[in-house]
Every structure is written in structure tokens, then in C-alpha cells.
Design a protein around this motif. Structure first.
Motif, mmCIF file in Angstrom:
data_model
loop_
_atom_site.group_PDB
_atom_site.id
_atom_site.type_symbol
_atom_site.label_atom_id
_atom_site.label_comp_id
_atom_site.label_asym_id
_atom_site.label_seq_id
_atom_site.Cartn_x
_atom_site.Cartn_y
_atom_site.Cartn_z
ATOM 1 N N ASN A 1 0.826 -1.208 0.000
ATOM 2 C CA ASN A 1 0.000 0.000 0.000
ATOM 3 C C ASN A 1 0.864 1.263 0.000
ATOM 4 O O ASN A 1 0.680 2.182 0.783
ATOM 5 C CB ASN A 1 -0.955 0.000 1.209
ATOM 6 N N SER A 2 1.847 1.275 -0.903
ATOM 7 C CA SER A 2 2.787 2.401 -1.081
ATOM 8 C C SER A 2 3.653 2.672 0.143
ATOM 9 O O SER A 2 4.177 3.771 0.321
ATOM 10 C CB SER A 2 2.017 3.684 -1.463
ATOM 11 N N ASP A 3 3.833 1.655 0.981
ATOM 12 C CA ASP A 3 4.628 1.813 2.197
ATOM 13 C C ASP A 3 5.839 0.889 2.179
ATOM 14 O O ASP A 3 6.270 0.386 3.210
ATOM 15 C CB ASP A 3 3.763 1.528 3.431
ATOM 16 N N GLN A 4 6.400 0.639 0.997
ATOM 17 C CA GLN A 4 7.602 -0.177 0.898
ATOM 18 C C GLN A 4 8.767 0.519 1.584
ATOM 19 O O GLN A 4 8.772 1.743 1.729
ATOM 20 C CB GLN A 4 7.946 -0.456 -0.569
ATOM 21 N N LEU A 5 9.761 -0.256 1.993
ATOM 22 C CA LEU A 5 10.908 0.317 2.681
ATOM 23 C C LEU A 5 11.940 0.837 1.686
ATOM 24 O O LEU A 5 12.058 0.318 0.576
ATOM 25 C CB LEU A 5 11.557 -0.728 3.589
ATOM 26 N N PRO A 6 12.710 1.847 2.089
ATOM 27 C CA PRO A 6 13.803 2.329 1.238
ATOM 28 C C PRO A 6 15.004 1.408 1.389
ATOM 29 O O PRO A 6 15.100 0.624 2.345
ATOM 30 C CB PRO A 6 14.105 3.710 1.819
ATOM 31 N N PRO A 7 15.959 1.461 0.460
ATOM 32 C CA PRO A 7 17.186 0.681 0.626
ATOM 33 C C PRO A 7 17.966 1.136 1.858
ATOM 34 O O PRO A 7 17.865 2.290 2.287
ATOM 35 C CB PRO A 7 17.971 0.988 -0.660
ATOM 36 N N ASN A 8 18.715 0.210 2.421
ATOM 37 C CA ASN A 8 19.698 0.513 3.476
ATOM 38 C C ASN A 8 19.079 1.173 4.696
ATOM 39 O O ASN A 8 19.509 2.249 5.122
ATOM 40 C CB ASN A 8 20.817 1.394 2.908
ATOM 41 N N VAL A 9 18.063 0.537 5.277
ATOM 42 C CA VAL A 9 17.503 1.067 6.517
ATOM 43 C C VAL A 9 18.546 0.971 7.620
ATOM 44 O O VAL A 9 19.537 0.245 7.510
ATOM 45 C CB VAL A 9 16.216 0.309 6.922
ATOM 46 N N THR A 10 18.318 1.674 8.708
ATOM 47 C CA THR A 10 19.275 1.696 9.812
ATOM 48 C C THR A 10 19.303 0.351 10.535
ATOM 49 O O THR A 10 18.359 -0.439 10.470
ATOM 50 C CB THR A 10 18.924 2.801 10.807
ATOM 51 N N GLU A 11 20.395 0.105 11.248
ATOM 52 C CA GLU A 11 20.577 -1.161 11.953
ATOM 53 C C GLU A 11 19.488 -1.411 12.996
ATOM 54 O O GLU A 11 19.144 -2.555 13.281
ATOM 55 C CB GLU A 11 21.954 -1.179 12.645
ATOM 56 N N ASP A 12 18.958 -0.334 13.562
ATOM 57 C CA ASP A 12 17.975 -0.499 14.637
ATOM 58 C C ASP A 12 16.528 -0.454 14.139
ATOM 59 O O ASP A 12 15.597 -0.365 14.933
ATOM 60 C CB ASP A 12 18.179 0.575 15.713
ATOM 61 N N PHE A 13 16.320 -0.530 12.824
ATOM 62 C CA PHE A 13 14.958 -0.479 12.294
ATOM 63 C C PHE A 13 14.149 -1.664 12.818
ATOM 64 O O PHE A 13 14.620 -2.804 12.829
ATOM 65 C CB PHE A 13 14.970 -0.494 10.766
ATOM 66 N N ASP A 14 12.915 -1.385 13.241
ATOM 67 C CA ASP A 14 12.048 -2.400 13.824
ATOM 68 C C ASP A 14 11.143 -2.997 12.746
ATOM 69 O O ASP A 14 10.061 -2.473 12.453
ATOM 70 C CB ASP A 14 11.210 -1.761 14.943
ATOM 71 N N PHE A 15 11.586 -4.090 12.148
ATOM 72 C CA PHE A 15 10.836 -4.715 11.057
ATOM 73 C C PHE A 15 9.509 -5.298 11.540
ATOM 74 O O PHE A 15 8.502 -5.237 10.831
ATOM 75 C CB PHE A 15 11.668 -5.817 10.401
ATOM 76 N N VAL A 16 9.515 -5.877 12.717
ATOM 77 C CA VAL A 16 8.295 -6.513 13.218
ATOM 78 C C VAL A 16 7.196 -5.476 13.434
ATOM 79 O O VAL A 16 6.032 -5.694 13.064
ATOM 80 C CB VAL A 16 8.588 -7.287 14.510
ATOM 81 N N THR A 17 7.545 -4.335 13.996
ATOM 82 C CA THR A 17 6.550 -3.281 14.188
ATOM 83 C C THR A 17 6.080 -2.730 12.846
ATOM 84 O O THR A 17 4.888 -2.445 12.656
ATOM 85 C CB THR A 17 7.120 -2.146 15.056
ATOM 86 N N TRP A 18 6.987 -2.595 11.893
ATOM 87 C CA TRP A 18 6.590 -2.120 10.555
ATOM 88 C C TRP A 18 5.586 -3.081 9.926
ATOM 89 O O TRP A 18 4.606 -2.660 9.328
ATOM 90 C CB TRP A 18 7.823 -1.965 9.683
ATOM 91 N N ILE A 19 5.816 -4.385 10.063
ATOM 92 C CA ILE A 19 4.857 -5.358 9.537
ATOM 93 C C ILE A 19 3.519 -5.216 10.254
ATOM 94 O O ILE A 19 2.450 -5.191 9.625
ATOM 95 C CB ILE A 19 5.391 -6.791 9.705
ATOM 96 N N ARG A 20 3.559 -5.105 11.543
ATOM 97 C CA ARG A 20 2.332 -5.084 12.351
ATOM 98 C C ARG A 20 1.552 -3.785 12.195
ATOM 99 O O ARG A 20 0.310 -3.788 12.184
ATOM 100 C CB ARG A 20 2.680 -5.308 13.822
ATOM 101 N N GLU A 21 2.261 -2.649 12.020
ATOM 102 C CA GLU A 21 1.590 -1.353 12.036
ATOM 103 C C GLU A 21 1.814 -0.512 10.785
ATOM 104 O O GLU A 21 1.007 0.363 10.480
ATOM 105 C CB GLU A 21 2.056 -0.556 13.258
#
Length: 257
Positions: free
Chosen positions: A82-102
């Protein structure tokens, strides 16, 4: 899980050279990219549904979709985010699980509740608008989860190929009934050796046709974002693609059915 959640390696890689030749389109209200075979090279009544990694529909993915089409397969790649894809090279501390959930901003989730209907709508579109009878699904990283979820022997997806999967649960692997081909990287925190062996065990117990090919000297994302300037990486990327095409040719083409 049969593979771990995504990590920063899922967003790291190289942009490949080339100009996409497909078209941006809509499937209902869903943004998508469609690549069509040239006249005289189309496999009749079959198509590939390309389920992307968490970068969405970037340049490299379009080039791969074009390559699939060049091998005779109508290829559809929807926006799963829904146009919320991630950019390349996110930071080391990026929270993938929260991004999936929210999702970004907390109001645009990317769970199975949201993504399953996108995949189903694209399956219906290929059947109804293009007269497709058989569908193969390619899944890279995040998209691999949905190949597994839809490969249940119910006619929605007839054959699957996944490369360096993420977020796939053991239950999703146990539910697979169609033929599945897996391209795995030797150096992969998300799909490490123990997860490969577990996946093999579960597929064997499910009594479905499967293939697991391990590529040495490459890491997670190699099938999409490898450094093609390195001979080993280039070979692995090309070999994994040929693995996918050969598998689909064997399981989808009318003359082989």
C-alpha cells in the motif's frame, strides 16, 4: 519459524543496469507492474505472480519481471505494501516486526490480513482478465511467505519458487501441497542452515515435490540485489533465475501437464 523475520540485510544490495520494458498498471485499486512476453513467445494460459521483497517494486524487481516475461510468461507484480515499501539501506535499529504489524505511522499494517487479499485479487485478475489457467508464484524475501500460504493445492497457485525467504512460519510450510523450489544463500541470517534443514524436514513430511538449492559465497538478497561485478555473485544470481524458470517450465506448461 521456518525462516526468521527480516533484518537490515533484506534492504541492502546493488542496483542493476538496464531499462524496464513493462508497464505500470492497476489491479482494482492496487498498484502493479506487468511484463508481457513478445508475440510468438507466449506460453498460453499460464502466468507468473511476482511477490516482491520489502523494497516493493523497485528497478531490479522490474528487470527480473521483464526477464520472466522474456521466457514466455505473462508476469504480474503487485504492490504488497500500500505504497509503504521500505527504502534501501535502513538503519541497523529499524524495527521490522513493528513495521509489519503497524506500517509507517502506525496505520498501514502489512500482516496477512492485509496482504492475503492483495494476492487473491491478483490471482483472480489473472484468471478473469487474461484467461490464465495455471499460475506460478515467485517470492523473494517477504514475498516468499505468500507463495507458501497460497501453494495449498487448491488451484490458486500451481507451483512456487522462493529465494532467501523471510517471515515464513512452520505452519505455513506444513500447509504446502504444490511443488516448491527454493534458492538459498550460504550466508543468510534470515534463512540459516538450521532453518533450511527444518524446512526440508517439513516439506518431506508434507509429501510435496520440492527442491532446495544452496548457493555458496552469497548472502541474503542475492537473487535480486547481488553485486554482478563479482563473478561468483553473478553466476549465483543467474543460476537461481534459471532454476526458477526450469521449475516453472516443468510444472506449468500445458504440454508438460
Amino acid at each position: 519459524m521456518a525462516s526468521n523475520p527480516a533484518s537490515r540485510c533484506c534492504t541492502v544490495g546493488y542496483k542493476h543496469s538496464g531499462t524496464p520494458s513493462g508497464e505500470n498498471t492497476k489491479v482494482g485499486g492496487i498498484d502493479a507492474y506487468i511484463a508481457k512476453p513478445s508475440a510468438g513467445k507466449t506460453h498460453s494460459q499460464v502466468a507468473i505472480l511476482y511477490l516482491s521483497d520489502i523494497l516493493g517494486i523497485p528497478h531490479n524487481a522490474k528487470l527480473i519481471a521483464d526477464q520472466i516475461a522474456a521466457n514466455g510468461y505473462l508476469t504480474l507484480m503487485p504492490d504488497l505494501f500500500n505504497s509503504d515499501q521500505l527504502p534501501p539501506n535502513v538503519t541497523e535499529d529499524f524495527d521490522f516486526v513493528t513495521w509489519i504489524r503497524e506500517g509507517t505511522g502506525g496505520k498501514n499494517p502489512h500482516t496477512t490480513k492485509e496482504v492475503d487479499p492483495i494476492v487473491r485479487q491478483c490471482v483472480d485478475y489473472l484468471h478473469n482478465e487474461h484467461g490464465v489457467q495455471k499460475i506460478g508464484a515467485f517470492g523473494y524475501c517477504f514475498g516468499a511467505k505468500y507463495v507458501c500460504r497460497f501453494l495449498k493445492g487448491d488451484g490458486l497457485v500451481d507451483a512456487g519458487y522462493v529465494a532467501h525467504p523471510s517471515f515464513v512460519s512452520e505452519e505455513e510450510v506444513k500447509g504446502i501441497r504444490g511443488p516448491l523450489s527454493i534458492a538459498a544463500a550460504e550466508d543468510d541470517f534470515v534463512f540459516p542452515e538450521e532453518k533450511r534443514h527444518l524446512t526440508e524436514k517439513l516439506l518431506r513430511e508434507a509429501s510435496c515435490q520440492y527442491q532446495i538449492t544452496l548457493y555458496s559465497g552469497v548472502s541474503h538478497g542475492f537473487a535480486v540485489r547481488a553485486d554482478l561485478g563479482k563473478r561468483g555473485s553473478k553466476w549465483a544470481t543467474e543460476a537461481a533465475f534459471l532454476q526458477a524458470i526450469d521449475f516453472m517450465d516443468s510444472w506449468l506448461l500445458v504440454e508438460n501437464s
